[in-house]
Design an enzyme around this catalytic site. Sequence first.
Site, PDB file in Angstrom:
ATOM      1  N   GLY A  41      -3.172   0.830   3.413  1.00  0.00           N
ATOM      2  CA  GLY A  41      -4.086   1.549   4.289  1.00  0.00           C
ATOM      3  C   GLY A  41      -5.426   0.840   4.283  1.00  0.00           C
ATOM      4  O   GLY A  41      -5.516  -0.310   3.850  1.00  0.00           O
ATOM      5  N   ASP A 157      -3.811  14.924   7.285  1.00  0.00           N
ATOM      6  CA  ASP A 157      -3.278  13.636   7.754  1.00  0.00           C
ATOM      7  C   ASP A 157      -1.745  13.656   7.716  1.00  0.00           C
ATOM      8  O   ASP A 157      -1.106  12.701   7.290  1.00  0.00           O
ATOM      9  CB  ASP A 157      -3.835  12.493   6.887  1.00  0.00           C
ATOM     10  CG  ASP A 157      -3.827  11.148   7.612  1.00  0.00           C
ATOM     11  OD1 ASP A 157      -3.612  11.111   8.843  1.00  0.00           O
ATOM     12  OD2 ASP A 157      -4.035  10.114   6.940  1.00  0.00           O
TER      13      ASP A 157
HETATM   14  P1  ADP Z   1      -3.197   5.385   2.638  1.00  0.00           P
HETATM   15  O1  ADP Z   1      -4.272   6.336   2.291  1.00  0.00           O
HETATM   16  O2  ADP Z   1      -3.617   3.967   2.553  1.00  0.00           O
HETATM   17  O3  ADP Z   1      -2.499   5.732   3.924  1.00  0.00           O
HETATM   18  P2  ADP Z   1      -0.765   6.319   1.297  1.00  0.00           P
HETATM   19  O4  ADP Z   1      -0.820   7.149   0.085  1.00  0.00           O
HETATM   20  O5  ADP Z   1      -0.388   6.994   2.572  1.00  0.00           O
HETATM   21  O6  ADP Z   1      -2.151   5.541   1.432  1.00  0.00           O
HETATM   22  O7  ADP Z   1       0.230   5.116   1.061  1.00  0.00           O
HETATM   23  C1  ADP Z   1       0.428   4.120   2.070  1.00  0.00           C
HETATM   24  C2  ADP Z   1       1.924   3.917   2.290  1.00  0.00           C
HETATM   25  O8  ADP Z   1       2.526   3.463   1.064  1.00  0.00           O
HETATM   26  C3  ADP Z   1       2.702   5.167   2.670  1.00  0.00           C
HETATM   27  O9  ADP Z   1       2.651   5.395   4.051  1.00  0.00           O
HETATM   28  C4  ADP Z   1       4.100   4.803   2.200  1.00  0.00           C
HETATM   29  O10 ADP Z   1       4.766   3.971   3.121  1.00  0.00           O
HETATM   30  C5  ADP Z   1       3.837   3.985   0.935  1.00  0.00           C
HETATM   31  N1  ADP Z   1       3.896   4.869  -0.245  1.00  0.00           N
HETATM   32  C6  ADP Z   1       2.903   5.651  -0.721  1.00  0.00           C
HETATM   33  N2  ADP Z   1       3.296   6.360  -1.788  1.00  0.00           N
HETATM   34  C7  ADP Z   1       4.583   6.015  -2.020  1.00  0.00           C
HETATM   35  C8  ADP Z   1       5.572   6.427  -2.979  1.00  0.00           C
HETATM   36  N3  ADP Z   1       5.267   7.319  -3.917  1.00  0.00           N
HETATM   37  N4  ADP Z   1       6.808   5.883  -2.902  1.00  0.00           N
HETATM   38  C9  ADP Z   1       7.107   4.991  -1.926  1.00  0.00           C
HETATM   39  N5  ADP Z   1       6.227   4.561  -0.998  1.00  0.00           N
HETATM   40  C10 ADP Z   1       4.981   5.059  -1.025  1.00  0.00           C
HETATM   41 MG    MG Z   2      -1.166   7.266   4.447  1.00  0.00          MG
END
Ligand code: ADP
Ligand code: MG
Length: 328
Positions: A41, A157
């Site tokens: 992100g 979100d």
């Molecule tokens: P951001 O705030 O950058 O959007 P996220 O927490 O949504 O951060 O994480 C970005 C991406 O990483 C998610 O959309 C997903 O594809 C992947 N991701 C996040 N957490 C996990 C998890 N626990 N297991 C697998 N993939 C994950």
């Molecule tokens: Mg996200």
Amino acid sequence: RQTETNQGATALLLDNIKTPIRTESFQELYNVIPGKELGRGKFAIVKRCMEKSTGTEYAAKFLRKRRKGQDCRVDVLHEIAVLELTNPSHRIINLHQVYETLTEMVLVLEYAAGREIFNQCVAEGDEAFTQEEVKWLMRQILEGVAFLHRNNIVHLDLKPQNILLTSACPLGDIKIVDFGLSRRLCQNQELREIMGTPEYVAPEILNYEPISTATDMWSIGVLAYMMLTRTSPFLGEDKQETFLNISQINIDYTEDELQALSASAIHFIQSLLIKEPKSRASAEECLRHHWLQEQAQEKTEENLTSEICQRAHTKPAPPSYPPSPSSL
Ligand code: ADP
Ligand code: MG
């Protein structure tokens, strides 16, 4: 980045964090699994890793503490506090450990191996969800969201990139992730203008009107539409057009995919994509909606499971599939 009215009171959840914030080297205790990162992100990178002592896989979310020249450590602490609060819910990702370096914080999260439901939301043919699968996933999403709302947390979100699966086939359980924009609703404090992702934001966000749990319910409506039709209901050529479509609730219920669905599925979406937040169905009401109550007449749990697994040429794994109401 965001504006919150009533300075002083905070919509961030900064209750005593019980998870120890470790300063040992993350790299010494975990192997980062080489290959493509799981996600990325604006301020975070998520990588698959393995705890050396146990061999267990996790997803490590690396969050920068300084963003646009500002110290954002409290935002990360808020994300940790929310994950602690949501620990009892199986529908929300579990937090295992937290590490801190000079520049970053690392949230070690339960690994959701089935990845984002986004992939199936844009897939064609066999890869796409069936209506029965959407119902099964939607119930779980609503259970997670109802848990959040009972605890006065709004996610803000909710979108297919933030809803993950424990396994893709056989279809596993959903896990809600990403509490970076989430807020706590306080009684005597109004919350406004926390900007999520254009396609999914509710009209009140665009109009600078108060945010409530109903703001998430709008996004659930968008999510349901997308999971069922594989098209984003308000997406325009650019941000401006998208915002215009949202504020005018310019939505097409005559799409072929929608017409092929049961009338109750359309009614479900229509009970959420309503301009007035107070008129939208709540998460608890959605769980009681007839679309989610009705069981596929012609499909038993058994042949549904085998149908899904035939598509992916794998053996059925019955334990994670939903029990039919009759077997409860
Ligand atoms: P951001 O705030 O950058 O959007 P996220 O927490 O949504 O951060 O994480 C970005 C991406 O990483 C998610 O959309 C997903 O594809 C992947 N991701 C996040 N957490 C996990 C998890 N626990 N297991 C697998 N993939 C994950
Ligand atoms: Mg996200």
